[in-house]
Design a protein around this motif. Structure first.
Motif, PDB file in Angstrom:
ATOM      1  N   PRO A   1       0.821  -1.209   0.000  1.00  0.00           N
ATOM      2  CA  PRO A   1       0.000   0.000   0.000  1.00  0.00           C
ATOM      3  C   PRO A   1       0.858   1.263   0.000  1.00  0.00           C
ATOM      4  O   PRO A   1       1.873   1.316   0.701  1.00  0.00           O
ATOM      5  CB  PRO A   1      -0.790  -0.119   1.308  1.00  0.00           C
ATOM      6  CG  PRO A   1       0.012  -1.042   2.173  1.00  0.00           C
ATOM      7  CD  PRO A   1       0.685  -1.991   1.241  1.00  0.00           C
ATOM      8  N   SER A   2       0.444   2.253  -0.781  1.00  0.00           N
ATOM      9  CA  SER A   2       1.142   3.543  -0.771  1.00  0.00           C
ATOM     10  C   SER A   2       0.873   4.206   0.577  1.00  0.00           C
ATOM     11  O   SER A   2      -0.034   3.792   1.322  1.00  0.00           O
ATOM     12  CB  SER A   2       0.602   4.428  -1.894  1.00  0.00           C
ATOM     13  OG  SER A   2      -0.745   4.777  -1.598  1.00  0.00           O
ATOM     14  N   VAL A   3       1.613   5.255   0.868  1.00  0.00           N
ATOM     15  CA  VAL A   3       1.412   5.977   2.116  1.00  0.00           C
ATOM     16  C   VAL A   3      -0.023   6.512   2.197  1.00  0.00           C
ATOM     17  O   VAL A   3      -0.665   6.457   3.247  1.00  0.00           O
ATOM     18  CB  VAL A   3       2.482   7.094   2.245  1.00  0.00           C
ATOM     19  CG1 VAL A   3       2.119   8.075   3.331  1.00  0.00           C
ATOM     20  CG2 VAL A   3       3.838   6.466   2.544  1.00  0.00           C
ATOM     21  N   ALA A   4      -0.541   6.991   1.071  1.00  0.00           N
ATOM     22  CA  ALA A   4      -1.922   7.507   1.061  1.00  0.00           C
ATOM     23  C   ALA A   4      -2.920   6.390   1.366  1.00  0.00           C
ATOM     24  O   ALA A   4      -3.858   6.561   2.150  1.00  0.00           O
ATOM     25  CB  ALA A   4      -2.227   8.140  -0.290  1.00  0.00           C
ATOM     26  N   GLU A   5      -2.687   5.201   0.775  1.00  0.00           N
ATOM     27  CA  GLU A   5      -3.589   4.065   1.071  1.00  0.00           C
ATOM     28  C   GLU A   5      -3.475   3.635   2.527  1.00  0.00           C
ATOM     29  O   GLU A   5      -4.463   3.277   3.176  1.00  0.00           O
ATOM     30  CB  GLU A   5      -3.240   2.864   0.182  1.00  0.00           C
ATOM     31  CG  GLU A   5      -3.711   2.989  -1.249  1.00  0.00           C
ATOM     32  CD  GLU A   5      -3.071   1.928  -2.146  1.00  0.00           C
ATOM     33  OE1 GLU A   5      -3.791   1.360  -2.971  1.00  0.00           O
ATOM     34  OE2 GLU A   5      -1.850   1.677  -2.032  1.00  0.00           O
ATOM     35  N   GLN A   6      -2.261   3.656   3.050  1.00  0.00           N
ATOM     36  CA  GLN A   6      -2.074   3.302   4.459  1.00  0.00           C
ATOM     37  C   GLN A   6      -2.940   4.193   5.346  1.00  0.00           C
ATOM     38  O   GLN A   6      -3.631   3.710   6.242  1.00  0.00           O
ATOM     39  CB  GLN A   6      -0.608   3.455   4.864  1.00  0.00           C
ATOM     40  CG  GLN A   6       0.327   2.443   4.223  1.00  0.00           C
ATOM     41  CD  GLN A   6       1.784   2.819   4.433  1.00  0.00           C
ATOM     42  OE1 GLN A   6       2.179   3.316   5.478  1.00  0.00           O
ATOM     43  NE2 GLN A   6       2.610   2.575   3.433  1.00  0.00           N
ATOM     44  N   LEU A   7      -2.900   5.499   5.040  1.00  0.00           N
ATOM     45  CA  LEU A   7      -3.671   6.429   5.873  1.00  0.00           C
ATOM     46  C   LEU A   7      -5.178   6.173   5.743  1.00  0.00           C
ATOM     47  O   LEU A   7      -5.894   6.175   6.745  1.00  0.00           O
ATOM     48  CB  LEU A   7      -3.353   7.884   5.529  1.00  0.00           C
ATOM     49  CG  LEU A   7      -4.113   8.911   6.386  1.00  0.00           C
ATOM     50  CD1 LEU A   7      -3.807   8.724   7.874  1.00  0.00           C
ATOM     51  CD2 LEU A   7      -3.790  10.333   5.974  1.00  0.00           C
ATOM     52  N   ASP A   8      -5.651   5.920   4.536  1.00  0.00           N
ATOM     53  CA  ASP A   8      -7.083   5.638   4.359  1.00  0.00           C
ATOM     54  C   ASP A   8      -7.505   4.451   5.218  1.00  0.00           C
ATOM     55  O   ASP A   8      -8.549   4.469   5.866  1.00  0.00           O
ATOM     56  CB  ASP A   8      -7.389   5.296   2.894  1.00  0.00           C
ATOM     57  CG  ASP A   8      -7.348   6.531   2.002  1.00  0.00           C
ATOM     58  OD1 ASP A   8      -7.315   7.653   2.548  1.00  0.00           O
ATOM     59  OD2 ASP A   8      -7.306   6.354   0.773  1.00  0.00           O
ATOM     60  N   VAL A   9      -6.658   3.427   5.221  1.00  0.00           N
ATOM     61  CA  VAL A   9      -7.005   2.211   5.953  1.00  0.00           C
ATOM     62  C   VAL A   9      -6.918   2.447   7.462  1.00  0.00           C
ATOM     63  O   VAL A   9      -7.785   2.021   8.229  1.00  0.00           O
ATOM     64  CB  VAL A   9      -6.105   1.041   5.475  1.00  0.00           C
ATOM     65  CG1 VAL A   9      -6.216  -0.152   6.402  1.00  0.00           C
ATOM     66  CG2 VAL A   9      -6.503   0.655   4.061  1.00  0.00           C
ATOM     67  N   ILE A  10      -5.899   3.175   7.883  1.00  0.00           N
ATOM     68  CA  ILE A  10      -5.791   3.500   9.314  1.00  0.00           C
ATOM     69  C   ILE A  10      -7.014   4.305   9.762  1.00  0.00           C
ATOM     70  O   ILE A  10      -7.612   4.038  10.802  1.00  0.00           O
ATOM     71  CB  ILE A  10      -4.489   4.288   9.607  1.00  0.00           C
ATOM     72  CG1 ILE A  10      -3.276   3.379   9.414  1.00  0.00           C
ATOM     73  CG2 ILE A  10      -4.505   4.871  11.005  1.00  0.00           C
ATOM     74  CD1 ILE A  10      -1.929   4.099   9.519  1.00  0.00           C
ATOM     75  N   ARG A  11      -7.395   5.276   8.943  1.00  0.00           N
ATOM     76  CA  ARG A  11      -8.564   6.099   9.309  1.00  0.00           C
ATOM     77  C   ARG A  11      -9.830   5.249   9.399  1.00  0.00           C
ATOM     78  O   ARG A  11     -10.656   5.431  10.282  1.00  0.00           O
ATOM     79  CB  ARG A  11      -8.774   7.210   8.276  1.00  0.00           C
ATOM     80  CG  ARG A  11      -7.861   8.399   8.465  1.00  0.00           C
ATOM     81  CD  ARG A  11      -8.405   9.566   7.629  1.00  0.00           C
ATOM     82  NE  ARG A  11      -7.529  10.702   7.615  1.00  0.00           N
ATOM     83  CZ  ARG A  11      -7.405  11.590   8.602  1.00  0.00           C
ATOM     84  NH1 ARG A  11      -8.110  11.433   9.712  1.00  0.00           N
ATOM     85  NH2 ARG A  11      -6.587  12.612   8.508  1.00  0.00           N
ATOM     86  N   GLU A  12      -9.963   4.334   8.462  1.00  0.00           N
ATOM     87  CA  GLU A  12     -11.151   3.465   8.457  1.00  0.00           C
ATOM     88  C   GLU A  12     -11.168   2.597   9.728  1.00  0.00           C
ATOM     89  O   GLU A  12     -12.190   2.488  10.399  1.00  0.00           O
ATOM     90  CB  GLU A  12     -11.093   2.590   7.199  1.00  0.00           C
ATOM     91  CG  GLU A  12     -12.329   1.767   6.960  1.00  0.00           C
ATOM     92  CD  GLU A  12     -12.212   0.920   5.692  1.00  0.00           C
ATOM     93  OE1 GLU A  12     -11.346   1.207   4.825  1.00  0.00           O
ATOM     94  OE2 GLU A  12     -12.990  -0.049   5.585  1.00  0.00           O
TER      95      GLU A  12
END
Ligand SMILES: Cc1cc2nc3c(=O)[nH]c(=O)nc-3n(C[C@H](O)[C@H](O)[C@H](O)COP(=O)(O)O)c2cc1C
Length: 325
Positions: A248-259
């Motif tokens: 996962p890209s850094v942006a995807e990591q953040l989306d998943v963490i937020r979810e």
């Protein structure tokens, strides 16, 4: 499947696992007395609530007295779980001292009595499964018990077992023994049962390799899924013969963490979500190019504002998280 993991496999973790393709998820283990005594209030909401989106989802129960474990299993079905899993594997000394969990690996008659009583009591459509370890310890007499147990369990109508290739005494040390899983799978298949393997599955490649080597029907992903729901996506891709997806890209990591964070905060509120999520955040940080620094930041935050600042600095900068506090 998403394995049972005390302190981790709560509803938010299981929902994330499911969203990334885990076909089945299991709660952390519940002591039978906890299930019997819990009122339908806060604790039940935290631990036992099953929502429409959670199915299929199993509950794992542990005990040593059939008179308690049977009503506990029935209560878990009332809460909406689709499957009951018996824990004959937990290595915690306090648990063993009471004849529960892994202690049942060396008390075959009692283990089979518990399984038979629970199987008889459960509605026919609710599968009963069992979590086992390879043995209680390394002694030859205890090593014999695994196959006696497997034989007895499948005779009395257990649907599947998950075998962790370590002894109870080994706890989580050393390397999991997948040769015993292979032998046990052969034994179980000859009796028409299903077998899942567990132990040291930290990547999709390893999980797929173990499945091929041992002919198990599935694997339980445990520590490898903490802060890494992508492991289920990756394993599904490899299993379907597709290439391994990119990390996962850094942006995807953040989306998943937020979810994940929002599932946790909805369930527990901020204070408790911070405690529950911190252990996941430390693992999510493993994917980040500046993981050491980020881990320190995740250890320290105390408020939503501080957490948002970490997200902004490490995840929302354009250059793949190369910012810093
Ligand atoms: C922190 C932690 C909690 C666990 N809790 C449970 C549990 O509640 N029930 C269970 O059957 N196994 C439990 N396990 C065992 C795991 O499900 C799994 O069998 C074991 O960790 C081996 O897999 P791994 O090496 O891939 O992590 C736990 C393991 C860990 C590390």
């Amino acid at each position: 499947m998403q394995a049972a993991l005390s302190g981790y496999s709560d509803a938010p973790m299981r929902r994330m696992a499911k969203r990334f393709g885990a076909p089945f998820t299991l709660c952390e283990v519940f002591l039978d007395q906890f299930v019997l005594n819990v009122s339908k209030k806060r604790k039940a909401r935290f631990y036992l609530a099953v929502k429409e989106c959670d199915h299929p989802c199993g509950a794992q129960v542990m005990g040593s007295d059939p008179n308690e474990i049977v009503p506990a299993a029935l209560r878990l079905v009332e809460f909406g779980f689709d499957l009951i899993d018996l824990n004959f594997a937990c290595p915690v000394p306090k648990v063993l001292a009471r004849g529960r969990g892994g202690a049942l690996m060396k008390d075959v008659p009692r283990a089979l009595e518990i399984a038979a009583r629970v199987r008889d009591a459960l509605p026919v459509q609710i599968p009963l499964t069992v979590k086992l370890r390879k043995s209680f310890d390394d002694s030859p007499e205890n090593a014999e018990h695994l196959f006696d147990l497997l034989d007895g369990l499948f005779r009395l109508g257990v649907s599947a077992v998950t075998l962790h290739g370590r002894t109870v005494r080994e706890r989580y040390t050393g390397v999991a023994d997948w040769e015993i899983v292979r032998r046990a799978a052969e034994f179980v298949h000859a009796r028409g049962g299903k077998m899942l393997g567990s132990g040291d599955l930290f990547s999709a490649e390893t999980a797929l390799k173990r499945m091929a080597e041992t002919n198990v029907d599935g694997v339980a992903i445990a520590r490898g899924a903490i802060g890494n729901p992508w492991i289920f996506r990756d394993l599904n891709a490899l299993y379907a013969g597709e290439p391994l997806p990119s990390p996962p890209s850094v942006a995807e990591q953040l989306d998943v963490i937020r979810e994940h964070w929002s599932l946790s905060e909805d369930l527990y509120g901020f204070r408790r979500a911070s405690t529950e999520m911190r252990k996941f955040l430390l693992k999510y940080a493993e994917f980040h190019p500046r993981k050491e620094e980020l881990r320190m930041a995740f250890v320290k935050f105390r408020s939503v504002d501080e957490l948002e600042r970490i997200f902004k600095v490490y995840y929302e900068t354009a250059d793949e998280g190369k910012g810093g506090l």
